[in-house]
Design a protein around this motif. Structure first.
Motif, PDB file in Angstrom:
ATOM      1  N   LEU A   2       0.819  -1.208   0.000  1.00  0.00           N
ATOM      2  CA  LEU A   2       0.000   0.000   0.000  1.00  0.00           C
ATOM      3  C   LEU A   2       0.854   1.261   0.000  1.00  0.00           C
ATOM      4  O   LEU A   2       0.489   2.273  -0.614  1.00  0.00           O
ATOM      5  CB  LEU A   2      -0.949  -0.012   1.200  1.00  0.00           C
ATOM      6  CG  LEU A   2      -2.050  -1.075   1.150  1.00  0.00           C
ATOM      7  CD1 LEU A   2      -2.963  -0.964   2.365  1.00  0.00           C
ATOM      8  CD2 LEU A   2      -2.866  -0.977  -0.132  1.00  0.00           C
ATOM      9  N   TRP A   9       1.670   1.791  -3.558  1.00  0.00           N
ATOM     10  CA  TRP A   9       0.529   2.318  -4.297  1.00  0.00           C
ATOM     11  C   TRP A   9       0.280   3.788  -3.963  1.00  0.00           C
ATOM     12  O   TRP A   9       0.032   4.608  -4.849  1.00  0.00           O
ATOM     13  CB  TRP A   9      -0.721   1.505  -3.974  1.00  0.00           C
ATOM     14  CG  TRP A   9      -0.737   0.127  -4.563  1.00  0.00           C
ATOM     15  CD1 TRP A   9       0.248  -0.476  -5.282  1.00  0.00           C
ATOM     16  CD2 TRP A   9      -1.797  -0.827  -4.466  1.00  0.00           C
ATOM     17  NE1 TRP A   9      -0.120  -1.751  -5.638  1.00  0.00           N
ATOM     18  CE2 TRP A   9      -1.372  -1.990  -5.159  1.00  0.00           C
ATOM     19  CE3 TRP A   9      -3.041  -0.824  -3.859  1.00  0.00           C
ATOM     20  CZ2 TRP A   9      -2.173  -3.129  -5.263  1.00  0.00           C
ATOM     21  CZ3 TRP A   9      -3.848  -1.949  -3.947  1.00  0.00           C
ATOM     22  CH2 TRP A   9      -3.416  -3.091  -4.649  1.00  0.00           C
ATOM     23  N   ILE A  15     -10.076   0.859  -2.627  1.00  0.00           N
ATOM     24  CA  ILE A  15     -10.171   0.144  -1.358  1.00  0.00           C
ATOM     25  C   ILE A  15     -11.620  -0.301  -1.234  1.00  0.00           C
ATOM     26  O   ILE A  15     -12.524   0.541  -1.176  1.00  0.00           O
ATOM     27  CB  ILE A  15      -9.774   1.027  -0.164  1.00  0.00           C
ATOM     28  CG1 ILE A  15      -8.386   1.642  -0.388  1.00  0.00           C
ATOM     29  CG2 ILE A  15      -9.818   0.227   1.121  1.00  0.00           C
ATOM     30  CD1 ILE A  15      -7.259   0.648  -0.488  1.00  0.00           C
ATOM     31  N   GLY A  22      -3.325   5.325   5.334  1.00  0.00           N
ATOM     32  CA  GLY A  22      -2.424   5.604   4.221  1.00  0.00           C
ATOM     33  C   GLY A  22      -2.146   7.087   4.066  1.00  0.00           C
ATOM     34  O   GLY A  22      -0.994   7.502   3.828  1.00  0.00           O
ATOM     35  N   HIS A  61      -5.922  -8.769  -2.855  1.00  0.00           N
ATOM     36  CA  HIS A  61      -5.498  -7.628  -3.656  1.00  0.00           C
ATOM     37  C   HIS A  61      -4.826  -8.096  -4.932  1.00  0.00           C
ATOM     38  O   HIS A  61      -4.297  -9.222  -5.019  1.00  0.00           O
ATOM     39  CB  HIS A  61      -4.536  -6.745  -2.856  1.00  0.00           C
ATOM     40  CG  HIS A  61      -3.440  -7.489  -2.143  1.00  0.00           C
ATOM     41  ND1 HIS A  61      -2.288  -7.906  -2.766  1.00  0.00           N
ATOM     42  CD2 HIS A  61      -3.341  -7.905  -0.852  1.00  0.00           C
ATOM     43  CE1 HIS A  61      -1.514  -8.517  -1.895  1.00  0.00           C
ATOM     44  NE2 HIS A  61      -2.131  -8.548  -0.717  1.00  0.00           N
TER      45      HIS A  61
END
Length: 357
Positions: A111, A114, A124, A139, A278
């Motif tokens: 993450l 990303w 998400i 995040g 994911h």
């Protein structure tokens, strides 16, 4: 009022997202996707009268949205309403203490990679109450501590208040600050953003605007209601009209960074345990995304050996083997029970390696 202050404190102590009040009924709280009754007296008429007044609602009001701050500084977004003539309220805790990605049990390295992208769309996804907003907030808080960015959030309601560190935040609430997600997103493009958080993709307009924002050099983080990563792609594919679908799917295939889908399960240690699946968009997945996802994406996540791709079955088996969840809980959450049973016995060809965080 002491009774209301106590209920709000109980909500915080339990880690609940929402507090449900109804005149003459036992208060409830929401933990994940479960409702739990509080061991306290039924909600009194006086308590709701006080809350009505504190929120600035007229005595005869049947619907009213407001905010409420306790004496200890706890902040809640409040919806006041009536049902069958009886007053009720739902209070959602607006958090200022944002957990880290490590504390949440997220795939941190993935993450962070990303969220560090200069542009693109990160999805998400999950069902209601699975912690999607918390994952996105964690995040953004990591970015706030490590990079200088202008981050615009568009939410309904605002669930976390960010304290600016390296990054600057513009937090907008649908209804109070902007009429719709789509309009807020469209206006955000004129506010020099680096990153845009879209609380939810609800329709073709917000989906199209999010993709256009990603295409023009912004990183867009958005949540979507779906039970799997493949279903998220299918939902976005179907959200567009048949006339728009081909071009929109091509843009999605080009701009999608990845999809992370999560569940919150009752853990053996009495706390909720996060499991997820994911995939990271790459050459192999773009062709399937253009077609609307499907079984190819499911097989890809199940069979891929790369840490960027992981199926829900893989995560559930790992959680069960590590003693984080019971067999009954894992089976109830498994997308395909027979596949989980085979994988848990080592029959599947999938290698159940733990994602490094």
């Amino acid at each position: 009022m002491e009774a209301l202050e106590s209920l709000c404190e109980s909500c915080l102590q339990a880690g609940a997202s929402d507090l449900f009040l109804r005149e003459g009924a036992t208060p409830f709280i929401r933990l994940g996707d479960q409702l739990h009754a509080l061991e306290t007296a039924p909600t009194s008429e006086d308590l709701l009268h006080f809350l009505w007044s504190a929120c600035g609602a007229k005595p005869e009001a049947s619907d009213h949205d407001a905010s409420f701050v306790t004496r200890s500084g706890l902040r809640f977004r409040v919806n006041l309403h009536r049902q069958l003539g009886v007053r009720g309220a739902v209070l959602r805790n607006i958090k200022t203490q944002i957990p880290s990605m490590e504390d949440l049990g997220l795939p941190v390295a993935l993450l962070q990679k990303w969220f560090s992208r200069p542009s693109g769309l990160v999805l998400i996804t999950g069902s209601t109450g699975t912690g999607k907003s918390t994952t996105m907030a964690a995040g953004l808080e990591w970015l706030n501590q490590t990079t200088t960015r202008h981050i615009i959030t568009i939410e309904d309601p605002v669930e976390y208040l960010f304290q600016e560190n390296l990054s600057r935040f513009t937090q907008r609430e649908v209804g109070a600050d902007t009429p719709t997600f789509a309009e807020g997103l469209r206006r955000a493009l004129r506010q020099s953003p680096d990153i845009i958080l879209l609380g939810e993709i609800r329709d073709a307009v917000s989906a199209s605007t999010a993709l256009q924002a990603a295409e023009t050099g912004h990183l867009v983080l958005a949540s979507l209601h779906s039970s799997s990563a493949a279903e998220a792609v299918e939902r976005l594919h179907r959200i567009f009209s048949p006339e728009e679908r081909e071009d929109a799917s091509a843009l999605l295939a080009a701009q999608l960074v990845g999809v992370f889908t999560q569940q919150l399960l009752p853990g053996l240690n009495q706390k909720l345990f996060l499991v997820g699946e994911h995939f990271e968009n790459q050459a192999a997945t773009r062709q399937w995304i253009r077609k609307g996802g499907g079984t190819e994406l499911v097989d890809f996540m199940q069979n891929s050996q790369a840490p960027e791709n992981r199926s829900m079955t893989t995560s559930l088996v790992q959680a069960y083997r590590d003693g984080q969840v019971s067999l009954e809980v894992a089976l109830a959450a498994a997308p395909v029970v027979d596949e989980f049973r085979r994988a848990s016995m080592g029959i599947s060809s999938q290698a159940f390696s733990t994602v490094e965080t």
